[in-house]
Design a protein around this motif. Structure first.
Motif, PDB file in Angstrom:
ATOM      1  N   ILE A 246       1.109  -1.540   0.011  1.00  0.00           N
ATOM      2  CA  ILE A 246       0.409  -0.153  -0.129  1.00  0.00           C
ATOM      3  C   ILE A 246       0.463   1.259  -0.312  1.00  0.00           C
ATOM      4  O   ILE A 246       0.798   1.690  -0.686  1.00  0.00           O
ATOM      5  N   TYR A 247       1.497   1.225   0.987  1.00  0.00           N
ATOM      6  CA  TYR A 247       2.814   2.467   0.934  1.00  0.00           C
ATOM      7  C   TYR A 247       3.367   2.516   0.025  1.00  0.00           C
ATOM      8  O   TYR A 247       3.738   3.161  -0.735  1.00  0.00           O
ATOM      9  N   LEU A 248       4.184   1.069  -0.624  1.00  0.00           N
ATOM     10  CA  LEU A 248       4.522   1.486  -2.078  1.00  0.00           C
ATOM     11  C   LEU A 248       4.033   1.282  -3.386  1.00  0.00           C
ATOM     12  O   LEU A 248       4.614   2.505  -4.710  1.00  0.00           O
ATOM     13  N   GLY A 249       2.935   1.728  -3.315  1.00  0.00           N
ATOM     14  CA  GLY A 249       1.936   2.512  -4.441  1.00  0.00           C
ATOM     15  C   GLY A 249       1.729   3.552  -4.543  1.00  0.00           C
ATOM     16  O   GLY A 249       1.877   3.967  -5.528  1.00  0.00           O
ATOM     17  N   ILE A 250       1.876   4.227  -2.998  1.00  0.00           N
ATOM     18  CA  ILE A 250       1.632   5.782  -2.680  1.00  0.00           C
ATOM     19  C   ILE A 250       3.152   5.700  -3.229  1.00  0.00           C
ATOM     20  O   ILE A 250       3.406   7.207  -4.037  1.00  0.00           O
ATOM     21  N   ALA A 251       3.817   5.617  -2.743  1.00  0.00           N
ATOM     22  CA  ALA A 251       5.743   6.081  -3.510  1.00  0.00           C
ATOM     23  C   ALA A 251       5.571   5.916  -4.756  1.00  0.00           C
ATOM     24  O   ALA A 251       7.147   6.800  -5.127  1.00  0.00           O
ATOM     25  N   ASN A 252       5.183   5.270  -5.377  1.00  0.00           N
ATOM     26  CA  ASN A 252       5.488   4.338  -6.347  1.00  0.00           C
ATOM     27  C   ASN A 252       5.567   5.953  -7.558  1.00  0.00           C
ATOM     28  O   ASN A 252       6.452   6.643  -8.451  1.00  0.00           O
ATOM     29  N   GLY A 253       4.953   6.886  -6.981  1.00  0.00           N
ATOM     30  CA  GLY A 253       4.865   8.286  -7.841  1.00  0.00           C
ATOM     31  C   GLY A 253       5.192   9.435  -7.378  1.00  0.00           C
ATOM     32  O   GLY A 253       5.658   9.451  -7.910  1.00  0.00           O
ATOM     33  N   ILE A 254       5.641   9.512  -6.360  1.00  0.00           N
ATOM     34  CA  ILE A 254       7.244   9.688  -5.488  1.00  0.00           C
ATOM     35  C   ILE A 254       8.003   9.399  -6.330  1.00  0.00           C
ATOM     36  O   ILE A 254       8.988  10.490  -7.484  1.00  0.00           O
ATOM     37  N   THR A 255       8.584   8.462  -7.083  1.00  0.00           N
ATOM     38  CA  THR A 255       9.869   7.541  -7.517  1.00  0.00           C
ATOM     39  C   THR A 255       9.644   7.938  -8.273  1.00  0.00           C
ATOM     40  O   THR A 255      10.536   8.476  -9.106  1.00  0.00           O
TER      41      THR A 255
END
Length: 185
Positions: A123-132
């Motif tokens: 869940i966090y990685l899904g959100i963080a993917n946009g930042i990355t």
């Protein structure tokens, strides 16, 4: 006739997949939970039920300790779902309130501390993917996620406390606020 064979095959495949999932639990999460239970019970046996009950008494006396500090430390040290077991040391009135806060701590803290709830890091990685994808560092996001989580988790515990008081009045019942030492059996 062909459709009956496909339905029967699909029905049996459901149980095969369920069995495979169960076996992954038997070789994965169940031993981890058992080891965490052993560790937690060993620590409680070493420091004593009374010391843990005293920590719960001190924490229960202050809403910030009760809904922000102790659930965070429990989630960090024990992970999900073992962090919830610390609630057994609280009086009956505070158990649902602690559970509400500790449950959320097991989710909102996983961005910066993925060991708390490794199975939910996606869940966090899904959100963080946009930042990355923007070429930005995800650490500030993880810290914001943690800080907002601490506030939201505190509100969750306190709101559950308010709700518990309301239900007590509505039902004409009073849950125990007395501390009892929870003996490990």
């Amino acid at each position: 006739m062909d459709i009956l064979v496909k339905l029967a095959s699909g029905f049996m495949n459901l149980f095969t997949l369920g069995g495979e999932q169960f076996m992954s639990w038997v070789t994965g999460i169940i031993p981890t939970i058992v080891m965490l239970l052993v560790l937690m019970n060993a620590i409680i046996a070493l420091v004593g039920d009374e010391a843990v009950a005293k920590l719960a008494r001190v924490s229960a006396g202050n809403p910030i300790l009760r809904y922000a500090v102790l659930p965070f430390v429990s989630a960090f040290m024990l992970g999900n779902p073992m962090a919830l077991s610390i609630g057994k040391f609280f009086p009956e009135f505070y158990k649902p309130c602690y559970y509400a806060s500790a449950t959320y701590h097991c989710h909102t803290n996983s961005g910066i501390f993925p060991h708390i709830n490794a199975s939910e890091i996606f869940i966090y990685l899904g959100i963080a993917n946009g930042i990355t994808q923007l070429g930005l560092d995800t650490t500030p996001l993880a810290i914001r996620y943690l800080l907002v989580g601490i506030v939201a988790n505190f509100i969750s515990g306190w709101a559950t406390e308010w709700t518990t008081r309301y239900v007590e009045k509505q039902q004409g019942k009073t849950l125990s606020r007395e501390f009892k030492v929870a003996h490990n059996n």
